[in-house]
Design a protein around this motif. Structure first.
Motif, PDB file in Angstrom:
ATOM      1  N   ASN A 174      -6.179  -4.754  -3.884  1.00 15.24           N
ATOM      2  CA  ASN A 174      -5.108  -3.978  -4.495  1.00 15.24           C
ATOM      3  C   ASN A 174      -5.398  -2.477  -4.458  1.00 15.24           C
ATOM      4  OD1 ASN A 174      -3.503  -6.203  -5.015  1.00 15.24           O
ATOM      5  ND2 ASN A 174      -4.253  -6.453  -7.104  1.00 15.24           N
ATOM      6  N   GLU A 175      -6.642  -2.113  -4.709  1.00 17.29           N
ATOM      7  CA  GLU A 175      -6.994  -0.700  -4.662  1.00 17.29           C
ATOM      8  C   GLU A 175      -6.797  -0.136  -3.254  1.00 17.29           C
ATOM      9  OE1 GLU A 175     -10.746   2.216  -5.761  1.00 17.29           O
ATOM     10  OE2 GLU A 175     -10.713   0.161  -6.539  1.00 17.29           O
ATOM     11  N   TRP A 176      -7.190  -0.908  -2.236  1.00 16.44           N
ATOM     12  CA  TRP A 176      -7.028  -0.457  -0.854  1.00 16.44           C
ATOM     13  C   TRP A 176      -5.550  -0.436  -0.443  1.00 16.44           C
ATOM     14  CZ3 TRP A 176      -5.953  -3.850   3.545  1.00 16.44           C
ATOM     15  CH2 TRP A 176      -5.950  -3.166   4.770  1.00 16.44           C
ATOM     16  N   LEU A 177      -4.861  -1.532  -0.702  1.00 20.77           N
ATOM     17  CA  LEU A 177      -3.475  -1.667  -0.260  1.00 20.77           C
ATOM     18  C   LEU A 177      -2.542  -0.670  -0.938  1.00 20.77           C
ATOM     19  CD1 LEU A 177      -1.643  -3.550   1.522  1.00 20.77           C
ATOM     20  CD2 LEU A 177      -1.114  -4.749  -0.611  1.00 20.77           C
ATOM     21  N   LEU A 178      -2.745  -0.440  -2.233  1.00 26.73           N
ATOM     22  CA  LEU A 178      -1.785   0.338  -3.009  1.00 26.73           C
ATOM     23  C   LEU A 178      -2.193   1.789  -3.263  1.00 26.73           C
ATOM     24  CD1 LEU A 178      -0.862  -2.456  -5.580  1.00 26.73           C
ATOM     25  CD2 LEU A 178       0.283  -1.893  -3.422  1.00 26.73           C
ATOM     26  N   SER A 179      -3.393   2.190  -2.868  1.00 23.16           N
ATOM     27  CA  SER A 179      -3.807   3.585  -3.041  1.00 23.16           C
ATOM     28  C   SER A 179      -2.909   4.481  -2.208  1.00 23.16           C
ATOM     29  CB  SER A 179      -5.258   3.781  -2.615  1.00 23.16           C
ATOM     30  OG  SER A 179      -6.116   3.145  -3.520  1.00 23.16           O
ATOM     31  N   GLU A 180      -2.465   5.559  -2.817  1.00 25.56           N
ATOM     32  CA  GLU A 180      -1.509   6.425  -2.148  1.00 25.56           C
ATOM     33  C   GLU A 180      -2.039   7.813  -1.846  1.00 25.56           C
ATOM     34  OE1 GLU A 180       2.391   6.393  -3.854  1.00 25.56           O
ATOM     35  OE2 GLU A 180       2.076   4.411  -4.688  1.00 25.56           O
ATOM     36  N   GLY A 181      -3.124   8.226  -2.425  1.00 26.49           N
ATOM     37  CA  GLY A 181      -3.562   9.603  -2.264  1.00 26.49           C
ATOM     38  C   GLY A 181      -2.857  10.478  -3.278  1.00 26.49           C
ATOM     39  N   GLY A 239      -1.137  11.012   1.747  1.00 26.30           N
ATOM     40  CA  GLY A 239      -2.357  11.758   1.987  1.00 26.30           C
ATOM     41  C   GLY A 239      -3.602  10.911   1.941  1.00 26.30           C
ATOM     42  N   ILE A 240      -3.570   9.699   2.468  1.00 24.08           N
ATOM     43  CA  ILE A 240      -4.746   8.845   2.407  1.00 24.08           C
ATOM     44  C   ILE A 240      -4.974   8.161   3.748  1.00 24.08           C
ATOM     45  CG2 ILE A 240      -3.456   6.851   1.535  1.00 24.08           C
ATOM     46  CD1 ILE A 240      -6.004   6.309  -0.228  1.00 24.08           C
ATOM     47  N   ASP A 241      -6.213   8.085   4.136  1.00 27.50           N
ATOM     48  CA  ASP A 241      -6.600   7.386   5.351  1.00 27.50           C
ATOM     49  C   ASP A 241      -7.063   5.992   4.942  1.00 27.50           C
ATOM     50  OD1 ASP A 241      -8.017   6.297   7.525  1.00 27.50           O
ATOM     51  OD2 ASP A 241      -8.625   8.277   8.240  1.00 27.50           O
ATOM     52  N   LYS A 242      -6.213   4.994   5.167  1.00 29.76           N
ATOM     53  CA  LYS A 242      -6.515   3.624   4.745  1.00 29.76           C
ATOM     54  C   LYS A 242      -7.764   3.077   5.437  1.00 29.76           C
ATOM     55  CE  LYS A 242      -2.924   2.934   2.028  1.00 29.76           C
ATOM     56  NZ  LYS A 242      -2.940   2.401   0.666  1.00 29.76           N
ATOM     57  N   GLY A 243      -7.966   3.441   6.704  1.00 34.68           N
ATOM     58  CA  GLY A 243      -9.155   2.986   7.420  1.00 34.68           C
ATOM     59  C   GLY A 243     -10.424   3.542   6.817  1.00 34.68           C
ATOM     60  N   GLU A 244     -10.407   4.814   6.470  1.00 37.91           N
ATOM     61  CA  GLU A 244     -11.575   5.447   5.845  1.00 37.91           C
ATOM     62  C   GLU A 244     -11.853   4.844   4.474  1.00 37.91           C
ATOM     63  OE1 GLU A 244     -14.901   7.617   5.382  1.00 37.91           O
ATOM     64  OE2 GLU A 244     -13.708   7.487   7.215  1.00 37.91           O
ATOM     65  N   LEU A 245     -10.801   4.603   3.696  1.00 37.53           N
ATOM     66  CA  LEU A 245     -10.977   3.983   2.388  1.00 37.53           C
ATOM     67  C   LEU A 245     -11.593   2.599   2.518  1.00 37.53           C
ATOM     68  CD1 LEU A 245     -10.559   4.088  -0.676  1.00 37.53           C
ATOM     69  CD2 LEU A 245      -8.225   3.220  -0.293  1.00 37.53           C
ATOM     70  N   LEU A 246     -11.130   1.817   3.495  1.00 34.97           N
ATOM     71  CA  LEU A 246     -11.686   0.485   3.710  1.00 34.97           C
ATOM     72  C   LEU A 246     -13.152   0.572   4.125  1.00 34.97           C
ATOM     73  CD1 LEU A 246     -10.883  -2.474   3.587  1.00 34.97           C
ATOM     74  CD2 LEU A 246     -10.286  -2.331   6.000  1.00 34.97           C
ATOM     75  N   ALA A 247     -13.491   1.552   4.959  1.00 36.09           N
ATOM     76  CA  ALA A 247     -14.891   1.743   5.367  1.00 36.09           C
ATOM     77  C   ALA A 247     -15.768   2.072   4.162  1.00 36.09           C
ATOM     78  CB  ALA A 247     -14.981   2.841   6.423  1.00 36.09           C
ATOM     79  N   VAL A 248     -15.265   2.868   3.240  1.00 33.82           N
ATOM     80  CA  VAL A 248     -16.009   3.196   2.016  1.00 33.82           C
ATOM     81  C   VAL A 248     -16.249   1.930   1.203  1.00 33.82           C
ATOM     82  CG1 VAL A 248     -15.843   4.382  -0.220  1.00 33.82           C
ATOM     83  CG2 VAL A 248     -15.258   5.597   1.881  1.00 33.82           C
ATOM     84  N   PHE A 249     -15.204   1.104   1.045  1.00 32.29           N
ATOM     85  CA  PHE A 249     -15.355  -0.145   0.298  1.00 32.29           C
ATOM     86  C   PHE A 249     -16.364  -1.075   0.972  1.00 32.29           C
ATOM     87  CE2 PHE A 249     -10.798   0.203  -1.534  1.00 32.29           C
ATOM     88  CZ  PHE A 249     -11.252   1.063  -2.523  1.00 32.29           C
ATOM     89  N   ALA A 250     -16.339  -1.145   2.289  1.00 29.92           N
ATOM     90  CA  ALA A 250     -17.300  -1.987   3.016  1.00 29.92           C
ATOM     91  C   ALA A 250     -18.712  -1.472   2.802  1.00 29.92           C
ATOM     92  CB  ALA A 250     -16.954  -2.016   4.506  1.00 29.92           C
ATOM     93  N   HIS A 251     -18.890  -0.163   2.854  1.00 36.05           N
ATOM     94  CA  HIS A 251     -20.210   0.443   2.633  1.00 36.05           C
ATOM     95  C   HIS A 251     -20.717   0.160   1.215  1.00 36.05           C
ATOM     96  CE1 HIS A 251     -23.525   3.185   3.305  1.00 36.05           C
ATOM     97  NE2 HIS A 251     -23.220   3.807   2.173  1.00 36.05           N
ATOM     98  N   GLN A 252     -19.798   0.091   0.251  1.00 30.83           N
ATOM     99  CA  GLN A 252     -20.162  -0.197  -1.136  1.00 30.83           C
ATOM    100  C   GLN A 252     -20.379  -1.695  -1.377  1.00 30.83           C
ATOM    101  OE1 GLN A 252     -16.761   1.434  -3.225  1.00 30.83           O
ATOM    102  NE2 GLN A 252     -17.592   3.521  -3.184  1.00 30.83           N
TER     103      GLN A 252
END
Length: 198
Positions: free
Chosen positions: A151-158, A170-183
């Motif tokens: 939900n955080e990834w799908l619905l984050s809007e920037g 204003g959000i890069d969904k791919g970058e956000l997903l990479a951050v979540f994967a790294h975490q």
């Protein structure tokens, strides 16, 4: 020059639409259709047609994209609580367009165990990917996560985005997903995931 982005093929095959897992897939398909039907100024929770199209165009000419989401309990109780699969979907992509959509339930006819028995672990993730490769197409990307992260990834809007498309996303969904994967909040697997992390 006007560029028309086509995310969905003219005819999309929807398999096993009577599956209980479609309750979560249907609103996502509706959102994809809205992206498809609106111009580039439209944004759905930070998603834009051009971003989705760019992702699809970078994929192999024939492949699949998988998403699995589980309801997970707290860490202390995780070993004792049933963690049901909430979303299990496979999109077959051909030449940069989604041409078929099915849930994990459609894969049970070919040998995947019942969806009620799928667990949020690497063993089941690898088996899902194996079944998708055999029954649908080679796996380019597979995302496995929990409901909160999804939900955080799908619905984050920037900061400047709105769900009705009235402001710039204003959000890069791919970058956000990479951050979540790294975490460690999600797992990304597949041929494109391996290439991305090299």
């Amino acid at each position: 020059m006007i560029v028309e982005y086509i995310v969905l093929a003219e005819e999309v095959l929807v398999c096993d639409a009577d599956s209980a897992l479609w309750a979560v897939v249907r609103p996502l398909l509706d959102a994809a259709l809205r992206l498809e039907q609106n111009d580039e100024t439209y944004s759905w929770h930070g998603w834009r047609k051009s971003q989705v199209n760019a992702f699809l165009q970078r994929l192999p000419s024939r492949c699949s994209v998988i998403a699995g989401m589980w309801e997970t309990g707290g860490e202390a109780e995780a070993a004792f609580v049933y963690e049901p699969l909430i979303l299990g979907v496979v999109c077959e992509v051909m030449n940069g367009q989604v041409c078929s959509i099915r849930t994990f339930e459609a894969l049970t006819a070919g040998g995947l165990k019942p969806v009620q028995q799928l667990e949020p672990g690497i063993d089941d993730a690898l088996e899902i990917m194996r079944q998708v490769k055999m029954q649908v197409a080679p796996v380019a990307w597979a995302l496995f996560t929990d409901r909160v992260t999804w939900n955080e990834w799908l619905l984050s809007e920037g900061d400047d985005a709105s769900s009705n498309g009235s402001k710039e996303a204003g959000i890069d969904k791919g970058e956000l997903l990479a951050v979540f994967a790294h975490q460690g909040r999600c797992v990304l697997l597949g041929s494109q995931a391996a290439h991305h992390h090299r």
